[in-house]
Design a protein around this motif. Structure first.
Motif: not given
Length: 480
Positions: A162-186
């Motif tokens: 629930d939390l991840l689904a609601s918050f996953s787009g939160a960073l978009v308001g502040g600028g470009v999000v980096p392409k997933p890498d490292g731990q985030a790649i999965e």
């Protein structure tokens, strides 16, 4: 005027004081701020409740031991969000979230990358509760200290999903999000946030389509239930990108071939059928669903089951194209009355489940309005096949179960299209006996006026317009 929270600030901390002065007032107005934030962030569908996926990789979310003012200052300095877990020892769901939700490894990863997380015992900190207008325990707030806005608030028990689904787009308001890498790649939520970010860029359409495709195809591997939760959202985004990037069209065509292939291989379930229908809808090629329905004929037991499940979605198209035999064959052993009665009962049962607070799956949803339209095409097929008695029984079922002006107006129009004005007059008069509500009656009378030589009764009140959608006593678009 200073809030109670601001009065508790350590005046020796000038930096903290500056952050509070800039952010505390807007954050105190959480409800209004959330509406503003919602206008800046991409729309995400509401997640279905789901227990967190605890496993060997589970680890706790890294809460920091700071008061809310210091945490807000740190979040601003590190250019991160502030996540606040409002809790109380007297609420069992607070302990439940602490033991389950905040032990989720993927949520912990997201927080480490994107937020400063703190836990606040509301009853022990009334000043903070008053300033930030916390209303329930447990609840989780996500704040953007740079914008001075509340991004989201979830009240009551929430799973990690629930939390991840609601918050996953939160960073978009502040600028470009980096392409997933490292731990985030999965992490499908990281890919979703990255895709949302690219979607907003003038030259990011193709990259956004590829990132959405990754989330669509791989999300369930790392977060079970992700595809179901985000399917409609992803299709909507890809459809929007089609005019800008051929990659989006290729992704949608691939998904359609993949889903249709499952049906052809005998992998038949309601969800697969639903996805095929929705992909065709977003492609604006609904005729392809009807073509798949026809292609499945005579291909064995599993294919026949797929056809039964597809019939609800194609019956109106079959009717429009005059495929009378296909309409009648799809009704099954119960015939016209049995099919329509079962469908209306299913809708009523779903409405009762929803009223009881149950969240239904997308593939279970149906609407009374669509069922009435289907009944009119079935009525048309019965008239075309010379099955007048069955047509009359269907009319009586609708008179008892769904007596709307729209339904009987459609019956009149179908009979007229089959050049049977006497039947149209009879069914219209039956409708006048059972339809309630001025708007529904007017809609039916407008249909009756199309019958050659029809003379309205002396009591007819033809004044008023209405929008043709039915009124009191009509289906009114009610659905489940």
């Amino acid at each position: 005027m200073q809030t109670p929270l601001r009065q508790s600030i350590d005046v020796r901390r000038a930096a903290v004081r500056r952050v509070r002065l800039a952010c505390a007032a807007p954050l105190a107005l959480m409800a209004a701020a959330h509406a503003t934030a919602g206008a800046q962030l991409p729309e995400l569908p509401a997640p279905a409740p789901q227990e967190p996926q605890a496993g060997p990789a589970a680890r706790p979310v890294p809460f920091v031991a700071l008061d809310i003012g210091d945490a807000l200052s740190r979040a601003e300095n590190e250019r991160k969000m502030l996540l606040v877990f409002w809790t109380s020892e007297s609420y069992p769901d607070s302990a439940r979230m602490r033991a389950t939700t905040f032990q989720d490894g993927q949520l912990a990863d997201w927080v480490e990358r994107n937020a400063i997380a703190i836990e606040i015992d509301g009853p022990k900190t009334p000043a903070a509760v008053a300033a930030y207008k916390a209303r329930a325990y447990p609840s989780v707030d996500l704040y953007d200290p740079l914008l001075g806005l509340g991004v989201e608030r979830l009240e009551g028990y929430s799973s990690a999903d629930d939390l991840l689904a609601s918050f996953s787009g939160a960073l978009v308001g502040g600028g470009v999000v980096p392409k997933p890498d490292g731990q985030a790649i999965e992490d499908p939520y990281a890919w979703l946030a990255y895709a949302n970010s690219q979607w907003r860029l003038a030259d990011g359409a193709s990259e956004a389509a590829r990132a959405y495709a990754w989330a669509l195809r791989n999300g369930d591997t790392y977060r079970p239930g992700f595809r179901v939760r985000y399917f409609e959202f992803l299709m909507r985004r890809l459809a929007f990108l089609k005019p800008k990037a051929m990659e989006a069209l290729r992704v949608m065509d691939y998904e359609r071939s993949f889903v249709e292939g499952k049906l052809l291989r005998g992998i038949v379930d309601e969800r697969t059928v639903y996805e095929l229908v929705r992909i065709d809808w977003w492609l604006r090629k609904e005729h392809r669903t009807r073509e798949t329905y026809a292609m499945l004929a005579g291909r064995g037991e599993a294919a026949e089951l797929a056809r039964q499940r597809l019939f609800r979605y194609v019956v109106n198209e079959l009717g429009r194209y005059g495929e009378v035999d296909a309409v009648l064959a799809g009704l099954g052993e119960g015939g016209a009355v049995g099919y329509v009665a079962a469908r209306l009962k299913h809708i009523d049962d779903n409405l009762a489940r929803q009223a009881a607070g149950e969240k239904l799956r997308d593939e279970d949803l149906d609407s009374r309005s669509d069922a009435v339209l289907a009944a009119s095409w079935i009525y048309d097929a019965l008239l075309s096949a010379g099955r007048g008695r069955d047509a009359t029984e269907l009319v009586e079922l609708i008179a008892q179960a769904a007596p709307s002006g729209r339904a009987f107006a459609l019956f009149v129009e179908r009979a007229l299209a089959r050049q049977q004005p006497e039947v149209a007059l009879h069914v219209g008069q039956r409708g006048l006996e059972v339809v309630n509500g001025q708007q529904g009656v007017r809609q039916l009378r407008r249909a009756l006026a199309k019958i050659p030589g029809y003379i309205p009764p002396p009591s007819d009140d033809s004044e008023g317009d209405g929008d043709g959608s039915g009124g009191g006593g009509d289906d009114g678009g009610a659905g489940s």
